[in-house]
Design a protein around this motif. Structure first.
Motif, PDB file in Angstrom:
ATOM      1  N   ILE A   1     -25.109 -82.357 -12.526  1.00 39.03           N
ATOM      2  CA  ILE A   1     -25.313 -81.216 -11.643  1.00 39.03           C
ATOM      3  C   ILE A   1     -25.094 -81.591 -10.177  1.00 39.03           C
ATOM      4  CG2 ILE A   1     -27.778 -81.610 -11.326  1.00 39.03           C
ATOM      5  CD1 ILE A   1     -25.902 -78.234 -11.730  1.00 39.03           C
ATOM      6  N   VAL A   2     -25.176 -82.908  -9.860  1.00 42.37           N
ATOM      7  CA  VAL A   2     -25.007 -83.348  -8.474  1.00 42.37           C
ATOM      8  C   VAL A   2     -23.569 -83.142  -8.014  1.00 42.37           C
ATOM      9  CG1 VAL A   2     -25.108 -85.329  -6.915  1.00 42.37           C
ATOM     10  CG2 VAL A   2     -26.900 -85.002  -8.631  1.00 42.37           C
ATOM     11  N   LEU A   3     -22.593 -83.544  -8.838  1.00 43.40           N
ATOM     12  CA  LEU A   3     -21.193 -83.440  -8.445  1.00 43.40           C
ATOM     13  C   LEU A   3     -20.499 -82.205  -9.005  1.00 43.40           C
ATOM     14  CD1 LEU A   3     -19.895 -87.139  -8.566  1.00 43.40           C
ATOM     15  CD2 LEU A   3     -20.109 -85.640  -6.590  1.00 43.40           C
ATOM     16  N   TYR A   4     -21.172 -81.462  -9.851  1.00 42.52           N
ATOM     17  CA  TYR A   4     -20.579 -80.254 -10.419  1.00 42.52           C
ATOM     18  C   TYR A   4     -20.025 -79.308  -9.347  1.00 42.52           C
ATOM     19  CZ  TYR A   4     -20.735 -75.412 -12.089  1.00 42.52           C
ATOM     20  OH  TYR A   4     -20.443 -74.089 -12.334  1.00 42.52           O
ATOM     21  N   PRO A   5     -20.741 -79.002  -8.271  1.00 40.23           N
ATOM     22  CA  PRO A   5     -20.199 -78.067  -7.272  1.00 40.23           C
ATOM     23  C   PRO A   5     -18.941 -78.593  -6.583  1.00 40.23           C
ATOM     24  CG  PRO A   5     -22.239 -79.037  -6.486  1.00 40.23           C
ATOM     25  CD  PRO A   5     -22.129 -79.400  -7.921  1.00 40.23           C
ATOM     26  N   LEU A   6     -18.841 -79.902  -6.417  1.00 41.13           N
ATOM     27  CA  LEU A   6     -17.640 -80.462  -5.813  1.00 41.13           C
ATOM     28  C   LEU A   6     -16.443 -80.256  -6.734  1.00 41.13           C
ATOM     29  CD1 LEU A   6     -17.240 -83.666  -3.783  1.00 41.13           C
ATOM     30  CD2 LEU A   6     -15.793 -83.406  -5.785  1.00 41.13           C
ATOM     31  N   PHE A   7     -16.635 -80.494  -8.044  1.00 41.42           N
ATOM     32  CA  PHE A   7     -15.550 -80.291  -9.002  1.00 41.42           C
ATOM     33  C   PHE A   7     -15.152 -78.815  -9.074  1.00 41.42           C
ATOM     34  CE2 PHE A   7     -17.564 -84.127 -11.273  1.00 41.42           C
ATOM     35  CZ  PHE A   7     -16.813 -85.013 -10.498  1.00 41.42           C
ATOM     36  N   VAL A   8     -16.114 -77.923  -8.931  1.00 42.17           N
ATOM     37  CA  VAL A   8     -15.804 -76.489  -8.909  1.00 42.17           C
ATOM     38  C   VAL A   8     -14.878 -76.181  -7.738  1.00 42.17           C
ATOM     39  CG1 VAL A   8     -16.766 -74.194  -8.499  1.00 42.17           C
ATOM     40  CG2 VAL A   8     -17.886 -75.730 -10.103  1.00 42.17           C
ATOM     41  N   GLY A   9     -15.186 -76.728  -6.567  1.00 42.25           N
ATOM     42  CA  GLY A   9     -14.374 -76.466  -5.380  1.00 42.25           C
ATOM     43  C   GLY A   9     -12.963 -76.998  -5.513  1.00 42.25           C
TER      44      GLY A   9
ATOM     45  N   PHE B   1     -16.993 -67.530  -7.513  1.00 38.19           N
ATOM     46  CA  PHE B   1     -17.549 -68.578  -8.378  1.00 38.19           C
ATOM     47  C   PHE B   1     -17.886 -69.823  -7.567  1.00 38.19           C
ATOM     48  CE2 PHE B   1     -14.756 -65.961 -11.012  1.00 38.19           C
ATOM     49  CZ  PHE B   1     -15.585 -65.644 -12.079  1.00 38.19           C
ATOM     50  N   THR B   2     -16.969 -70.180  -6.656  1.00 30.37           N
ATOM     51  CA  THR B   2     -17.216 -71.355  -5.823  1.00 30.37           C
ATOM     52  C   THR B   2     -18.369 -71.100  -4.858  1.00 30.37           C
ATOM     53  OG1 THR B   2     -14.884 -71.998  -5.948  1.00 30.37           O
ATOM     54  CG2 THR B   2     -16.174 -72.926  -4.145  1.00 30.37           C
ATOM     55  N   VAL B   3     -18.431 -69.907  -4.260  1.00 27.22           N
ATOM     56  CA  VAL B   3     -19.524 -69.581  -3.341  1.00 27.22           C
ATOM     57  C   VAL B   3     -20.864 -69.658  -4.050  1.00 27.22           C
ATOM     58  CG1 VAL B   3     -20.566 -67.731  -1.973  1.00 27.22           C
ATOM     59  CG2 VAL B   3     -18.108 -68.182  -1.788  1.00 27.22           C
ATOM     60  N   THR B   4     -20.937 -69.121  -5.258  1.00 22.37           N
ATOM     61  CA  THR B   4     -22.192 -69.158  -6.017  1.00 22.37           C
ATOM     62  C   THR B   4     -22.607 -70.597  -6.307  1.00 22.37           C
ATOM     63  OG1 THR B   4     -21.718 -67.020  -7.051  1.00 22.37           O
ATOM     64  CG2 THR B   4     -23.307 -68.450  -8.158  1.00 22.37           C
ATOM     65  N   ALA B   5     -21.654 -71.415  -6.764  1.00 23.09           N
ATOM     66  CA  ALA B   5     -21.981 -72.813  -7.079  1.00 23.09           C
ATOM     67  C   ALA B   5     -22.416 -73.559  -5.825  1.00 23.09           C
ATOM     68  CB  ALA B   5     -20.779 -73.488  -7.713  1.00 23.09           C
ATOM     69  N   TRP B   6     -21.766 -73.289  -4.697  1.00 23.49           N
ATOM     70  CA  TRP B   6     -22.113 -74.005  -3.471  1.00 23.49           C
ATOM     71  C   TRP B   6     -23.433 -73.525  -2.875  1.00 23.49           C
ATOM     72  CZ3 TRP B   6     -17.002 -74.952  -0.231  1.00 23.49           C
ATOM     73  CH2 TRP B   6     -16.145 -75.775  -0.990  1.00 23.49           C
TER      74      TRP B   6
ATOM     75  N   TYR C   1     -25.956 -75.341  -4.776  1.00 24.98           N
ATOM     76  CA  TYR C   1     -25.956 -76.732  -4.343  1.00 24.98           C
ATOM     77  C   TYR C   1     -26.736 -76.902  -3.033  1.00 24.98           C
ATOM     78  CZ  TYR C   1     -24.234 -80.697  -1.654  1.00 24.98           C
ATOM     79  OH  TYR C   1     -24.167 -81.802  -0.856  1.00 24.98           O
ATOM     80  N   LEU C   2     -26.550 -75.984  -2.079  1.00 24.32           N
ATOM     81  CA  LEU C   2     -27.271 -76.098  -0.804  1.00 24.32           C
ATOM     82  C   LEU C   2     -28.773 -76.002  -1.006  1.00 24.32           C
ATOM     83  CD1 LEU C   2     -25.051 -74.084   1.723  1.00 24.32           C
ATOM     84  CD2 LEU C   2     -25.274 -76.564   1.475  1.00 24.32           C
ATOM     85  N   ALA C   3     -29.191 -75.148  -1.925  1.00 24.17           N
ATOM     86  CA  ALA C   3     -30.623 -75.046  -2.217  1.00 24.17           C
ATOM     87  C   ALA C   3     -31.142 -76.365  -2.798  1.00 24.17           C
ATOM     88  CB  ALA C   3     -30.872 -73.892  -3.188  1.00 24.17           C
ATOM     89  N   ARG C   4     -30.332 -76.962  -3.664  1.00 21.92           N
ATOM     90  CA  ARG C   4     -30.715 -78.244  -4.274  1.00 21.92           C
ATOM     91  C   ARG C   4     -30.716 -79.331  -3.212  1.00 21.92           C
ATOM     92  NH1 ARG C   4     -26.892 -78.271  -7.509  1.00 21.92           N
ATOM     93  NH2 ARG C   4     -27.867 -76.748  -8.893  1.00 21.92           N
TER      94      ARG C   4
END
Length: 490
Positions: A297-305, A363-368, A371-374
């Motif tokens: 879950i740590v790098l998931y948002p980066l891969f989404v982008g 989709f990218t905005v939602t994932a990011w 991520y910012l909350a995390r």
């Protein structure tokens, strides 16, 4: 400096057998002028003393005409004048003049002048190896990675093959055999790898072949170095660049290919893949993101982008909080986090095309946002120890990511998910392919990826679009125009 003298000599001898040289009475007429038919012309020139202070002269003869002797004397004077007030250089040039064998021409003034301006000893002709070594050390305003690449080409290929050749004598016929030898070695390595003898196979286990693309880069390194030898006003060592005239086989960019069901089955059976550059289908890409979200879950948002917006690894890691605006769904790429060897470095993107702003999908905005909350929770746990460097994607301790660590995490996720293999950079190819399949033209793809020209975009992605069958309707319509007596069986 003395102007020297021009006179006549002959081979006549006196009664004792001693040569008369310039004392022969036949050398002059009764009027005192030189005889036009007896003897030959010579000149004499006082040279700077030797390093030990000993006096010396330059004497050369055998000239049919007085003008020839005077012309060579003047040439020697012009060479000595290159030293100006530099006494040691004057001694050096005088040494050079005395080293010229009798009957051989003196060095050209322009040749010696080039050596003097370049700081090369006047009595020696710089080899290509010496020049390339000096040239590499003088490179200052280029990237460390480029320096390392130049150094590898010089050390591994250029000096072993061409290093002993005089720089001023380097020609196309010297350079072309080097690339022939490299190609022959490649063939030898490949043959050894196919040998039934395990010992022969083991002998080339660690050997690396040189690809056509690398040979093009080796030639580019040599061409750049020789261009600098020509264009630099105070270091014009040569007047012709032979590297610019060496012909090599073209090194086309590898085409991106899709992991179709048939290609996946062949990979599972043999381990082979159709191309070094592979692209997932949309279902395969979705399966990867699902797996990454569940297992990293740590790098998931980066891969989404990267997958949705086609950023390079370094561009994604170079995003900062100031260049990402989730409220307007816009991101700007102007910095990249890459490596010099293994050391991570932050630097500006290479080109104006790479410096770009693009829209973010929902989709990218939602994932990011998630991520910012995390990330905020990580910062809360770290407290005052949290580093405020402003980078968008960071580790749970707030430190910037090492680019190689991100690649290793990605490779492990791909292996563990049992999906057909692609590189992290191929997520960028997926983004371009999916964008084109969704109806964008190549100009849109070029702008998103930051390619310098649309030719690069077209060369890489034209075939992969056809493989995904996004133009099937057009193909069917074109085929239907051809009349057939009997429709082919489905």
């Amino acid at each position: 400096m003395a102007e020297g003298s021009v006179f006549k000599r002959c081979t006549c001898r006196d009664t004792s057998g001693k040569r008369l040289a310039n004392r022969c009475p036949q050398l002059r007429r009764a009027s005192g002028s030189w005889s036009p038919t007896h003897g030959w012309w010579a000149y004499q020139l006082e040279l700077p003393p030797r390093a030990d202070g000993a006096r010396r002269q330059l004497r050369r003869g055998g000239f049919v005409r007085r003008e020839d002797a005077a012309g060579e004397r003047d040439k020697a004077i012009a060479l000595l004048n290159l030293a100006g007030d530099d006494t040691s250089l004057a001694v050096e040039i005088a040494d050079l003049l005395q080293q010229v064998k009798y009957g051989r021409p003196l060095p050209e003034r322009d040749t010696i002048a080039k050596r003097v301006r370049a700081g090369v000893p006047a009595t020696s002709d710089m080899t290509l190896g010496d020049y390339l070594t000096q040239w590499l050390l003088s490179r200052r305003a280029i990237e460390p990675g480029t320096i390392r690449c130049y150094g590898s080409h010089i050390r591994v290929h250029l000096i072993p093959h061409l290093g002993d050749i005089k720089l001023s004598r380097l020609r196309v016929e010297h350079i072309a055999p080097m690339f022939t030898a490299i190609a022959d070695r490649n063939t030898g390595v490949e043959v050894a790898r196919q040998s039934p003898d395990p010992a022969v196979q083991a002998s080339v286990k660690a050997a690396r072949t040189t690809s056509p693309a690398t040979m093009q880069r080796i030639r580019a390194t040599l061409r750049k170095a020789l261009n600098d030898a020509i264009r630099t006003s105070n270091n014009r060592l040569i007047d012709f660049n032979p590297a610019a005239h060496v012909e090599l086989p073209s090194a086309p960019r590898p085409k991106a290919r899709v992991w179709t069901d048939k290609a996946v089955q062949r990979w599972r059976d043999t381990g082979e893949q159709p191309s070094p550059v592979m692209v997932w289908t949309p279902p395969q890409a979705g399966a990867f993101l699902d797996y990454a979200e569940a297992h990293d879950i740590v790098l998931y948002p980066l891969f989404v982008g990267i997958l949705h917006r086609g950023m390079r690894r370094g561009e994604a890691l170079g995003l900062r909080d100031s260049t990402v605006d989730l409220d307007t769904a816009v991101a700007t790429v102007d910095l990249q986090r890459t490596t010099d060897g293994y050391k991570p470095v932050d630097k500006k993107v290479k080109s104006e095309a790479g410096n770009r702003t693009f829209a973010l999908d929902s989709f990218t905005v939602t994932a990011w946002r998630s991520y910012l909350a995390r990330r905020a929770s990580w910062q809360l746990v770290s407290g005052p120890q949290w580093p405020n460097h402003g980078f968008f994607f960071v580790r749970p301790d707030g430190q910037k990511w090492h680019p190689d660590a991100v690649t290793k995490r990605f490779d492990k996720l791909v292996r563990d998910s049992h999906l057909p293999p692609i590189r992290l950079h191929d997520l960028r190819h997926c983004a371009a392919t999916f964008l084109k399949a969704a109806g964008a033209d190549l100009k849109d793809v070029q702008a998103l990826l930051g390619h310098s020209t649309i030719t690069v975009t077209g060369d890489i992605y034209t075939s992969v679009i056809a493989e995904l069958e996004v133009e099937r309707d057009k193909a069917e319509a074109a085929a239907a125009l051809v009349p057939r007596r009997q429709l082919p069986a489905a």
